[in-house]
Design an enzyme around this catalytic site. Structure first.
Site, PDB file in Angstrom:
ATOM      1  N   ARG A   1      35.050  42.289  44.053  1.00 13.38           N
ATOM      2  CA  ARG A   1      34.886  41.781  42.631  1.00 13.38           C
ATOM      3  C   ARG A   1      35.242  41.439  41.617  1.00 13.38           C
ATOM      4  O   ARG A   1      36.691  42.528  42.040  1.00 13.38           O
ATOM      5  CB  ARG A   1      33.771  42.616  42.587  1.00 13.38           C
ATOM      6  CG  ARG A   1      33.728  44.219  41.915  1.00 13.38           C
ATOM      7  CD  ARG A   1      33.157  44.438  41.324  1.00 13.38           C
ATOM      8  NE  ARG A   1      32.526  44.082  39.731  1.00 13.38           N
ATOM      9  CZ  ARG A   1      33.932  44.747  38.817  1.00 13.38           C
ATOM     10  NH1 ARG A   1      34.928  45.610  39.666  1.00 13.38           N
ATOM     11  NH2 ARG A   1      34.355  44.181  37.465  1.00 13.38           N
ATOM     12  N   GLY A   2      35.308  40.560  40.750  1.00 17.02           N
ATOM     13  CA  GLY A   2      36.194  40.223  39.838  1.00 17.02           C
ATOM     14  C   GLY A   2      36.573  38.779  39.773  1.00 17.02           C
ATOM     15  O   GLY A   2      36.734  38.358  40.758  1.00 17.02           O
ATOM     16  N   ALA A   3      36.574  37.840  39.106  1.00 18.88           N
ATOM     17  CA  ALA A   3      36.995  35.961  39.169  1.00 18.88           C
ATOM     18  C   ALA A   3      38.479  36.261  40.410  1.00 18.88           C
ATOM     19  O   ALA A   3      38.154  35.791  41.053  1.00 18.88           O
ATOM     20  CB  ALA A   3      36.513  35.559  38.271  1.00 18.88           C
TER      21      ALA A   3
ATOM     22  N   ASP B   1      34.237  36.439  30.520  1.00 16.85           N
ATOM     23  CA  ASP B   1      33.403  34.955  31.971  1.00 16.85           C
ATOM     24  C   ASP B   1      34.043  33.908  31.686  1.00 16.85           C
ATOM     25  O   ASP B   1      33.990  32.776  32.242  1.00 16.85           O
ATOM     26  CB  ASP B   1      31.939  35.318  32.198  1.00 16.85           C
ATOM     27  CG  ASP B   1      31.725  36.785  33.463  1.00 16.85           C
ATOM     28  OD1 ASP B   1      31.994  37.904  32.343  1.00 16.85           O
ATOM     29  OD2 ASP B   1      32.891  36.850  34.246  1.00 16.85           O
TER      30      ASP B   1
END
Lengths: 320, 320
Positions: free
Chosen positions: B51-53, B219
């Site tokens: 996970r995590g862009a 984000d």
């Protein structure tokens, strides 16, 4: 307020005993405890089967009445009960009244009835602040469960509901102890529409016009008008101010403490943050979420400049 | 950053495969997943094992490289991977790079190395904001785990720690998904002192001078300088402003989105609020805390007026 469709108090006389809703098991189990002796009442207070300062006072008053019927001396009964939760102001106040009462059972009943009348008056005082279709945000549980009936912060909401007004309540979860789930439970029992939200969400909802006013309870209002209440209250008051949302504190007038302008903030057990109560496989359980170092301040102080008004049984005070 | 005393990346080449830390099981279990095929990588992204862009982009790049070695067509690999998390901007960006790469494995490695260099530069840019003995509050997880190494919000903290500076981190639990527990886990692994707090506590700590600055990730930063980030960020920014605590946003410069001045806030599953992951009787479990109606906005927008500065790999931008 209603439980299972019947109007109940959190403490009720039942023949030679009193019955109380067991708050140590809520909201996951609904059970009433029958208390017949001094020891029963002392244990119920100490182990937090009853909670909320007004309710603790009412329970202690009944503890004295039951003790006298058992043949205990008045002094002994008061000493045992005073030791259960030494910091609860209402406990000391109720015991002081019981010491000088002629008829213990009548006095215990009077303490309960006065609490109900006071909370009902808070509800009536706050009622004009609400409008049909409005959305109220509250933090923690300052409801029926913390008092004998009606609550403080929730009293205007119940008053509006009884008056046929549609009111919807945003219920802060209120980590770490999740008292918001008690609020959701009592609102559900009474049929008041509500939505549980993470404590993080309230500011966003206010930014988007989805909160018409905030009402919270308080543990103590200082001489300055600053409000000691459950941790996180201050953050909601900041968001309310930033979005022009009125922010009210509901309370009996006796919660004004003219003698102090600071309050020591209790640091509570790390395990309140580290473990969370709920249901696993249909049974009550506690899940441990971390073993990290934890800080757990239980209250914060909201500056008076962020408070729109104080809703008391004597009316709404715009500023102290 | 270090795991079990060894410096690791969240994604590493291992012979003909890549290995990733399984974030679906953190912080309760530490397990590395070995991914050898396109399907392995697609599943790991879709089921949030990574996970995590930035990390999703890096994993997708390796997914293409592994797919080509399996004999899959480039188009097919990109289509499968793009469908795993359709909203992740970095995923699309990484796949676009892979489409035009001459040497897929070298390009995947380059994407990872560039992410590490960028995050390390964010850390160096933010380092002068910290002082020996300072206390930093962060929200959510914008750390090593969300990137290939160093993180964004945590990068200046790791840089300070590496430089021998004593820094203590207040870690917001970050309900409802409790990403703060991931932050606590990675800080613990690397030996950075930290304390987990309920999301409600940060304002109180700032009132008492116990927070020197806040650093959060983001984000997306809008044209206005407003910051979309995990729900609750706005409340901490308000408290920081009210107490003159600097509030910084750490981010790659590519997170500036000059094309938009609003962002749609994702409403996520009610079950994220209703159930909490942890350990019961020594085993991972989920406890259900309520069955009430729930609202779960996942992000909020912090107005630029509350932001002290943006920490990017190119330096600290005081205002956009």
């Amino acid at each position: 307020m209603k439980v299972d469709g019947r109007w109940r108090r959190t403490i009720e006389r039942d023949g030679d005993a009193v019955i109380v809703l067991d708050q140590a098991r809520l909201p996951f189990e609904v059970a009433w405890l029958r208390l017949t002796t001094l020891d029963d009442v002392a244990r119920a207070i100490r182990d937090m089967h009853v909670r909320g300062a007004p309710l603790i006072g009412a329970a202690a008053a009944w503890g004295v009445a039951l003790a006298l019927r058992e043949g205990h001396a008045l002094d002994h009964a008061c000493r045992v009960l005073a030791a259960t939760r030494p910091t609860a102001v209402n406990l000391k106040w109720a015991l002081d009244r019981m010491r000088t009462a002629r008829d213990a059972e009548a006095e215990a009943q009077r303490i309960c009835d006065e609490d109900v009348a006071g909370c009902k008056a808070i509800g009536q005082a706050g009622l004009p602040l609400l409008r049909d279709g409005c959305n109220v945000l509250t933090h923690c549980n300052a409801g029926w469960l913390a008092t004998v009936d009606w609550g403080t912060a929730l009293a205007p909401i119940y008053a509006a509901h009884e008056a046929g007004m549609r009111v919807h309540v945003w219920v802060d979860e209120t980590r770490p102890r999740n008292q918001g789930l008690l609020t959701a439970w009592e609102l559900a029992q009474h049929g008041v529409p509500h939505t549980v939200i993470a404590d993080n969400a309230g500011g966003h909802l206010m930014q988007h016009g989805r909160v018409d006013l905030c009402i919270v309870g308080t543990d103590r209002v200082l001489r300055t008008g600053d409000v000691a209440n459950k941790i996180g209250t201050y953050l909601k008051a900041l968001a309310a101010r930033d979005n022009n949302v009125p922010f009210y504190v509901a309370m009996p007038a006796s919660s004004f403490d003219a003698s102090s302008d600071t309050v020591e903030i209790e640091e509570r057990s790390a395990d309140e943050v580290r473990a969370i109560a709920g249901i696993v496989d249909g049974k009550p359980a506690r899940v441990r979420i971390t073993e990290a170092t934890v800080a757990n301040p239980a209250f914060d102080v909201t500056p008076a400049r962020l408070v729109t008004g104080y809703i008391t049984e004597r009316g709404v005070v715009a500023k102290v």
